[in-house]
Scaffold this motif. Structure first.
Motif, PDB file in Angstrom:
ATOM      1  N   LEU A  18      -4.022  18.373  -7.742  1.00  0.00           N
ATOM      2  CA  LEU A  18      -3.161  17.252  -8.122  1.00  0.00           C
ATOM      3  C   LEU A  18      -1.996  17.177  -7.147  1.00  0.00           C
ATOM      4  O   LEU A  18      -1.304  18.177  -6.933  1.00  0.00           O
ATOM      5  CB  LEU A  18      -2.633  17.439  -9.546  1.00  0.00           C
ATOM      6  N   LEU A  19      -1.767  16.022  -6.572  1.00  0.00           N
ATOM      7  CA  LEU A  19      -0.695  15.835  -5.608  1.00  0.00           C
ATOM      8  C   LEU A  19       0.374  14.908  -6.169  1.00  0.00           C
ATOM      9  O   LEU A  19       0.075  13.836  -6.700  1.00  0.00           O
ATOM     10  CB  LEU A  19      -1.232  15.229  -4.307  1.00  0.00           C
ATOM     11  N   ILE A  25       3.148  13.099  -0.658  1.00  0.00           N
ATOM     12  CA  ILE A  25       2.189  12.282   0.087  1.00  0.00           C
ATOM     13  C   ILE A  25       2.919  11.306   1.003  1.00  0.00           C
ATOM     14  O   ILE A  25       2.544  11.129   2.161  1.00  0.00           O
ATOM     15  CB  ILE A  25       1.267  11.501  -0.880  1.00  0.00           C
ATOM     16  N   VAL A  26       3.961  10.676   0.481  1.00  0.00           N
ATOM     17  CA  VAL A  26       4.701   9.684   1.273  1.00  0.00           C
ATOM     18  C   VAL A  26       6.192   9.989   1.284  1.00  0.00           C
ATOM     19  O   VAL A  26       6.748  10.534   0.324  1.00  0.00           O
ATOM     20  CB  VAL A  26       4.489   8.240   0.732  1.00  0.00           C
ATOM     21  N   ASP A  27       6.819   9.606   2.385  1.00  0.00           N
ATOM     22  CA  ASP A  27       8.277   9.625   2.482  1.00  0.00           C
ATOM     23  C   ASP A  27       8.756   8.266   1.992  1.00  0.00           C
ATOM     24  O   ASP A  27       8.805   7.293   2.742  1.00  0.00           O
ATOM     25  CB  ASP A  27       8.716   9.867   3.926  1.00  0.00           C
ATOM     26  N   SER A  28       9.094   8.206   0.727  1.00  0.00           N
ATOM     27  CA  SER A  28       9.513   6.951   0.112  1.00  0.00           C
ATOM     28  C   SER A  28      11.015   6.892  -0.095  1.00  0.00           C
ATOM     29  O   SER A  28      11.533   5.927  -0.668  1.00  0.00           O
ATOM     30  CB  SER A  28       8.801   6.769  -1.241  1.00  0.00           C
ATOM     31  N   GLY A 199       3.684  19.732  -5.367  1.00  0.00           N
ATOM     32  CA  GLY A 199       4.803  18.798  -5.364  1.00  0.00           C
ATOM     33  C   GLY A 199       6.003  19.382  -4.657  1.00  0.00           C
ATOM     34  O   GLY A 199       5.985  20.536  -4.228  1.00  0.00           O
ATOM     35  N   ASP A 200       7.054  18.582  -4.561  1.00  0.00           N
ATOM     36  CA  ASP A 200       8.235  19.008  -3.808  1.00  0.00           C
ATOM     37  C   ASP A 200       9.422  19.361  -4.686  1.00  0.00           C
ATOM     38  O   ASP A 200      10.428  19.870  -4.179  1.00  0.00           O
ATOM     39  CB  ASP A 200       8.659  17.914  -2.817  1.00  0.00           C
TER      40      ASP A 200
END
Length: 247
Positions: A18-19, A25-28, A199-200
């Motif tokens: 699970l991401l 995944i993206v720099d949002s 996750g971050d």
């Protein structure tokens, strides 16, 4: 903190990955911060410093508005709704894939792993964002928040993703992420774990722990000292994460 040597092999055995989306995944960040600035201006609220606003990236925004800024429930909801309007109109278009993520998703899928998204972003918005990035069809499922069914935090999102993928969780963890097990936490990956959360931010790991799942934190997103201090597997780069998840 990097993961102990035993962690990569353990994690490589787990069939479902699970991401998280924002910061994984993206720099949002730029689009989110711009939409937040517009929302604060529209609602007549003083704009917090950028250093504080960056801590809002990832967790549910209404929690940050309420718990960090001390705003009322009604005011927090007004800000959240205004933010969503601005983000959907413009902020979503500025998100950029982190280098190497698309290749990692492809490699995991080629290895027979099930790869899904579990994000605090609205599920409809997450699907749209990943569609714009050309990645929507790379995932078995894109799961996010949905207030109409009471799915408002990472724990609920992960539970929903597991249920929809028909993946049994290992059961609720007795302790929170990074507690009680010291630096050997990564080696405690249960052999029966059916999914791992990547996750971050700490709330990603907390949501995973609520379902008895291991977690990996990454260093290229919006986390900080608390994430690096946690006794959890930690990947500084996408290549390092690939080394943990793939043989």
């Amino acid at each position: 903190m990097t993961a102990p040597a035993s962690a990569p092999g353990d994690l490589a055995e787990i069939p479902v990955v699970l991401l998280d989306l924002d910061g994984t995944i993206v720099d949002s960040g730029p689009g989110i911060l711009d939409a937040l600035a517009r929302a604060f201006a529209d609602c007549g609220e003083p704009l917090p410093p950028q250093s504080l606003l960056r801590t809002f990236l990832g967790p549910p925004l209404e929690d940050s508005f309420r718990d960090v800024l001390g705003l009322s429930e009604d005011r927090s909801e007004q800000l959240r709704r205004t933010y969503i309007e601005h983000y959907r109109a413009s902020g979503i278009h500025s998100a950029a894939l982190y280098p190497g993520i698309a290749d990692l998703v492809e490699a995991l899928t080629a290895a027979g792993r099930t790869v899904a998204v579990a994000t605090n972003k609205l599920e409809t918005t997450a699907r749209r964002l990943l569609g714009q990035q050309g990645l929507a069809d790379r995932f078995a499922l894109i799961g996010g928040t949905d207030r109409t069914v009471g799915r408002t935090d990472k724990t609920a999102v992960i539970g929903s993703v597991l249920e929809r993928l028909d993946v049994p969780a290992a059961g609720a963890a007795s302790e929170g992420p990074g507690t009680g097990a010291g630096t050997d936490a990564a080696a405690d990956v249960a052999p029966t774990a059916r999914a791992v959360m990547v996750g971050d931010r700490l709330h990603d790991a907390e949501g995973a722990a609520a379902h008895g799942l291991p977690a990996v934190l990454v260093g290229w997103g919006y986390g900080g000292a608390p994430e690096r201090a946690a006794a959890l597997p930690f990947a500084e780069s996408v290549d390092e994460l690939a080394g943990m998840l793939l043989r």
